[in-house]
Design a protein around this motif. Structure first.
Motif, PDB file in Angstrom:
ATOM      1  N   ASN A 118     -44.848  23.072  37.196  1.00 14.86           N
ATOM      2  CA  ASN A 118     -44.663  22.211  38.364  1.00 14.86           C
ATOM      3  C   ASN A 118     -43.237  21.702  38.457  1.00 14.86           C
ATOM      4  O   ASN A 118     -42.630  21.675  39.529  1.00 14.86           O
ATOM      5  CB  ASN A 118     -45.648  21.041  38.313  1.00 14.86           C
ATOM      6  CG  ASN A 118     -46.973  21.350  38.969  1.00 14.86           C
ATOM      7  OD1 ASN A 118     -47.059  21.523  40.175  1.00 14.86           O
ATOM      8  ND2 ASN A 118     -48.018  21.447  38.168  1.00 14.86           N
ATOM      9  N   ASN A 119     -42.692  21.286  37.318  1.00 15.94           N
ATOM     10  CA  ASN A 119     -41.324  20.776  37.331  1.00 15.94           C
ATOM     11  C   ASN A 119     -40.328  21.877  37.659  1.00 15.94           C
ATOM     12  O   ASN A 119     -39.371  21.657  38.415  1.00 15.94           O
ATOM     13  CB  ASN A 119     -40.982  20.158  35.973  1.00 15.94           C
ATOM     14  CG  ASN A 119     -39.583  19.573  35.949  1.00 15.94           C
ATOM     15  OD1 ASN A 119     -39.273  18.675  36.720  1.00 15.94           O
ATOM     16  ND2 ASN A 119     -38.725  20.108  35.093  1.00 15.94           N
ATOM     17  N   TYR A 120     -40.518  23.060  37.112  1.00  9.54           N
ATOM     18  CA  TYR A 120     -39.583  24.162  37.357  1.00  9.54           C
ATOM     19  C   TYR A 120     -39.539  24.518  38.842  1.00  9.54           C
ATOM     20  O   TYR A 120     -38.457  24.696  39.419  1.00  9.54           O
ATOM     21  CB  TYR A 120     -39.993  25.385  36.541  1.00  9.54           C
ATOM     22  CG  TYR A 120     -38.927  26.463  36.518  1.00  9.54           C
ATOM     23  CD1 TYR A 120     -37.924  26.447  35.556  1.00  9.54           C
ATOM     24  CD2 TYR A 120     -38.907  27.486  37.470  1.00  9.54           C
ATOM     25  CE1 TYR A 120     -36.936  27.419  35.531  1.00  9.54           C
ATOM     26  CE2 TYR A 120     -37.921  28.460  37.456  1.00  9.54           C
ATOM     27  CZ  TYR A 120     -36.940  28.425  36.486  1.00  9.54           C
ATOM     28  OH  TYR A 120     -35.965  29.382  36.473  1.00  9.54           O
ATOM     29  N   VAL A 121     -40.722  24.595  39.460  1.00  9.62           N
ATOM     30  CA  VAL A 121     -40.767  24.916  40.889  1.00  9.62           C
ATOM     31  C   VAL A 121     -40.183  23.776  41.713  1.00  9.62           C
ATOM     32  O   VAL A 121     -39.478  24.001  42.703  1.00  9.62           O
ATOM     33  CB  VAL A 121     -42.213  25.224  41.324  1.00  9.62           C
ATOM     34  CG1 VAL A 121     -42.300  25.414  42.835  1.00  9.62           C
ATOM     35  CG2 VAL A 121     -42.718  26.489  40.622  1.00  9.62           C
ATOM     36  N   SER A 195     -30.476  21.659  33.979  1.00  7.44           N
ATOM     37  CA  SER A 195     -30.697  20.218  34.066  1.00  7.44           C
ATOM     38  C   SER A 195     -31.949  19.795  33.320  1.00  7.44           C
ATOM     39  O   SER A 195     -32.055  18.672  32.878  1.00  7.44           O
ATOM     40  CB  SER A 195     -30.811  19.777  35.533  1.00  7.44           C
ATOM     41  OG  SER A 195     -31.924  20.390  36.150  1.00  7.44           O
ATOM     42  N   GLU A 196     -32.919  20.751  33.188  1.00  8.35           N
ATOM     43  CA  GLU A 196     -34.148  20.405  32.512  1.00  8.35           C
ATOM     44  C   GLU A 196     -33.929  20.158  31.020  1.00  8.35           C
ATOM     45  O   GLU A 196     -34.769  19.596  30.342  1.00  8.35           O
ATOM     46  CB  GLU A 196     -35.204  21.501  32.710  1.00  8.35           C
ATOM     47  CG  GLU A 196     -34.792  22.834  32.122  1.00  8.35           C
ATOM     48  CD  GLU A 196     -35.831  23.921  32.390  1.00  8.35           C
ATOM     49  OE1 GLU A 196     -36.793  23.631  33.114  1.00  8.35           O
ATOM     50  OE2 GLU A 196     -35.667  25.018  31.887  1.00  8.35           O
ATOM     51  N   HIS A 328     -36.725  11.754  44.093  1.00  2.81           N
ATOM     52  CA  HIS A 328     -36.959  10.314  43.968  1.00  2.81           C
ATOM     53  C   HIS A 328     -36.525   9.742  42.624  1.00  2.81           C
ATOM     54  O   HIS A 328     -36.119   8.578  42.544  1.00  2.81           O
ATOM     55  CB  HIS A 328     -38.450  10.005  44.184  1.00  2.81           C
ATOM     56  CG  HIS A 328     -38.902  10.200  45.600  1.00  2.81           C
ATOM     57  ND1 HIS A 328     -40.190  10.538  45.935  1.00  2.81           N
ATOM     58  CD2 HIS A 328     -38.210  10.127  46.771  1.00  2.81           C
ATOM     59  CE1 HIS A 328     -40.292  10.648  47.257  1.00  2.81           C
ATOM     60  NE2 HIS A 328     -39.102  10.402  47.777  1.00  2.81           N
ATOM     61  N   PHE A 329     -36.620  10.544  41.560  1.00  2.00           N
ATOM     62  CA  PHE A 329     -36.366   9.996  40.226  1.00  2.00           C
ATOM     63  C   PHE A 329     -35.241  10.704  39.477  1.00  2.00           C
ATOM     64  O   PHE A 329     -34.909  10.315  38.358  1.00  2.00           O
ATOM     65  CB  PHE A 329     -37.653  10.033  39.396  1.00  2.00           C
ATOM     66  CG  PHE A 329     -38.764   9.216  39.990  1.00  2.00           C
ATOM     67  CD1 PHE A 329     -38.803   7.844  39.818  1.00  2.00           C
ATOM     68  CD2 PHE A 329     -39.754   9.814  40.748  1.00  2.00           C
ATOM     69  CE1 PHE A 329     -39.816   7.081  40.379  1.00  2.00           C
ATOM     70  CE2 PHE A 329     -40.777   9.065  41.321  1.00  2.00           C
ATOM     71  CZ  PHE A 329     -40.809   7.692  41.140  1.00  2.00           C
ATOM     72  N   GLY A 330     -34.660  11.736  40.090  1.00  2.00           N
ATOM     73  CA  GLY A 330     -33.547  12.444  39.463  1.00  2.00           C
ATOM     74  C   GLY A 330     -34.012  13.719  38.778  1.00  2.00           C
ATOM     75  O   GLY A 330     -35.051  13.731  38.112  1.00  2.00           O
ATOM     76  N   ALA A 331     -33.227  14.784  38.940  1.00  2.59           N
ATOM     77  CA  ALA A 331     -33.578  16.081  38.356  1.00  2.59           C
ATOM     78  C   ALA A 331     -33.628  16.015  36.837  1.00  2.59           C
ATOM     79  O   ALA A 331     -34.438  16.687  36.196  1.00  2.59           O
ATOM     80  CB  ALA A 331     -32.576  17.144  38.808  1.00  2.59           C
ATOM     81  N   ASP A 332     -32.765  15.182  36.246  1.00  2.00           N
ATOM     82  CA  ASP A 332     -32.728  15.099  34.785  1.00  2.00           C
ATOM     83  C   ASP A 332     -33.920  14.361  34.206  1.00  2.00           C
ATOM     84  O   ASP A 332     -34.207  14.458  33.008  1.00  2.00           O
ATOM     85  CB  ASP A 332     -31.427  14.430  34.335  1.00  2.00           C
ATOM     86  CG  ASP A 332     -31.276  13.030  34.900  1.00  2.00           C
ATOM     87  OD1 ASP A 332     -31.745  12.795  36.039  1.00  2.00           O
ATOM     88  OD2 ASP A 332     -30.693  12.162  34.218  1.00  2.00           O
ATOM     89  N   LYS A 333     -34.632  13.624  35.055  1.00  2.00           N
ATOM     90  CA  LYS A 333     -35.792  12.860  34.601  1.00  2.00           C
ATOM     91  C   LYS A 333     -37.106  13.419  35.140  1.00  2.00           C
ATOM     92  O   LYS A 333     -38.183  12.907  34.813  1.00  2.00           O
ATOM     93  CB  LYS A 333     -35.658  11.397  35.024  1.00  2.00           C
ATOM     94  CG  LYS A 333     -34.405  10.690  34.503  1.00  2.00           C
ATOM     95  CD  LYS A 333     -34.350   9.262  35.002  1.00  2.00           C
ATOM     96  CE  LYS A 333     -33.063   8.562  34.538  1.00  2.00           C
ATOM     97  NZ  LYS A 333     -31.860   9.129  35.182  1.00  2.00           N
ATOM     98  N   SER A 334     -37.039  14.450  35.955  1.00  2.00           N
ATOM     99  CA  SER A 334     -38.237  14.924  36.647  1.00  2.00           C
ATOM    100  C   SER A 334     -39.289  15.491  35.703  1.00  2.00           C
ATOM    101  O   SER A 334     -40.488  15.298  35.919  1.00  2.00           O
ATOM    102  CB  SER A 334     -37.865  15.966  37.705  1.00  2.00           C
ATOM    103  OG  SER A 334     -37.298  17.114  37.117  1.00  2.00           O
ATOM    104  N   GLN A 335     -38.858  16.214  34.643  1.00  2.00           N
ATOM    105  CA  GLN A 335     -39.851  16.772  33.718  1.00  2.00           C
ATOM    106  C   GLN A 335     -40.646  15.671  33.033  1.00  2.00           C
ATOM    107  O   GLN A 335     -41.873  15.747  32.922  1.00  2.00           O
ATOM    108  CB  GLN A 335     -39.173  17.646  32.659  1.00  2.00           C
ATOM    109  CG  GLN A 335     -40.147  18.283  31.669  1.00  2.00           C
ATOM    110  CD  GLN A 335     -41.104  19.251  32.324  1.00  2.00           C
ATOM    111  OE1 GLN A 335     -40.727  20.338  32.733  1.00  2.00           O
ATOM    112  NE2 GLN A 335     -42.362  18.861  32.453  1.00  2.00           N
TER     113      GLN A 335
END
Length: 394
Positions: A118-121, A195-196, A328-335
């Motif tokens: 989900n995060n990757y997509v 970024s992940e 909403h929360f930033g790509a670096d924090k999305s996972q």
């Protein structure tokens, strides 16, 4: 060439989500045969479900740490392989205890792959791809009972039903391991695909303290509670409150799942015109229409349309919340955030449907639409509050 490879990876991700959905409905399809064979109460299916759910919650909470250490490709491949082994374990089980033990790796594998994919997509693909991704899950969840039904009707037994799915999972795991190099390709967006893995894993406390985090977690908890409660209790409501025959009610209740699957297929095209927030609001509005249809005393036809509307309304909410998480929360924090969102979702599916069961048993099943309406109000209020906090902080 890079674009073609990126599209090939998307196809593999879709296959992974079909695979993720395949075993989700197997236990329910096989349990009427299993509990008689093992001479256990019919209610014991709940024990296996709880073990799977707890494993899924645990692995979802660890998905940020695992993905940053191994990368999405390896986490997905290992998780699918773990699930395949667990399903094969189910197929060779000859006791209830064995099923409970194999449920542990199944739950641990399912949570990691769900959160990571989900995060990757969400990071690398458009909103329409996220919607279609969850449509693929619906296809898998629909195919699972047919495969189990084939095994049962041909006299092969429920064990072979699990084995068929296990073999499919093993094949997919092999494809995923061979495709690991594709996960390193650059995204078609401006986002750096690394970024992940660009920051340290966040603790649960750090995640919850982020502006809007508590609100979106409550929203996600509420959404999955509403979806699972609808799917579990719709048929019983139609039989006990509306007086429909059990066979007719089952057909009507299935329209809820059909609505979700079709809604996500169509929703993928709508996302080309509407953003994630608009899709979520549209979905919540359709759910409201469906609940109103259930509340109105207009007979079974109104209930039929109500379930269809609720299903269609549910369709865009889950994928749109997930897809908007990096924004909403930033790509670096999305996972990290998506992992906790998944855990929150599974907690909702474990708690809220049984709570309504208690209400139906001790008060009245007629409160089904009222219960759904209460959850819907909670989702709406929390989602809008999250948006206000996110916008203020940006």
């Amino acid at each position: 060439m890079r674009g073609k490879m990126f599209q090939l990876l998307l196809v593999i991700i879709y296959l992974a989500f079909i695979s993720l959905g395949l075993p989700d409905s197997l236990l329910g399809s096989a349990w009427p045969t299993i509990y008689k064979e093992f001479s256990v109460p019919v209610s014991y299916a709940g024990g296996i479900s709880v073990i799977i759910a707890l494993g899924t919650i645990l692995s979802s909470l660890q998905s940020d740490r695992l993905t940053k250490k191994l990368g999405t490709g390896k986490v997905t491949a290992i998780s699918v392989l773990m699930t395949a082994v667990a399903l094969f374990g189910f197929s060779i089980s000859h006791s209830y205890t064995a099923l409970c033990l194999w449920a542990i790796p199944y739950g641990l594998g399912a949570g990691s792959v769900d959160a990571s994919l989900n995060n990757y997509v969400a990071l690398h693909y458009e909103s329409r791809h996220m919607s279609w991704l969850h449509c693929m899950w619906g296809i898998g969840a629909s195919l699972g009972p047919y495969i189990m039904g084939y095994a049962l009707t041909t006299g092969q037994g429920w064990n072979m039903g699990y084995r068929y799915i296990s073999v499919l999972q093993i094949v997919l795991a092999a494809i995923l391991f061979f495709s690991l190099s594709l996960w390193k390709k650059k995204s078609i967006t401006d986002l750096d695909q690394n970024s992940e893995v660009s920051s340290k894993p966040l603790s649960l406390q750090q995640i919850v303290k982020m502006p809007g985090a508590r609100e979106i977690l409550i929203s996600f908890f509420g959404y999955c509670s509403l979806e699972q409660t609808s799917g579990l209790w719709a048929s019983s409501y139609l039989v006990l409150q509306r007086g429909l025959a059990a066979e007719t009610a089952a057909g009507f209740a299935s329209l809820f799942f059909v609505g979700i699957t079709i809604g996500r297929a169509v929703g993928g095209f709508l996302t080309m015109k509407l953003n994630d927030t608009q899709m979520i609001r549209l979905g919540l509005g359709l759910i409201m229409c469906g609940i109103v249809c259930l509340l109105l005393p207009f007979g079974s036809m109104a209930a039929l349309f109500g379930l269809v509307f609720i299903g269609l309304g549910c369709a865009p909410v889950y994928p749109s919340i997930i897809h908007s998480t990096p924004k909403h929360f930033g790509a670096d924090k999305s996972q990290a955030m998506i992992g906790v969102q998944m855990a929150s979702a599974y907690v909702g599916t474990c708690i809220m449907p049984p709570v309504f069961g208690l209400i139906a048993n001790h008060i009245s099943i007629s409160l089904f639409p009222v219960y759904l309406l209460t959850i819907l109000v909670l989702i709406t209020v929390m989602y809008e509050k999250m948006l206000s906090k996110v916008c203020v902080n940006k």
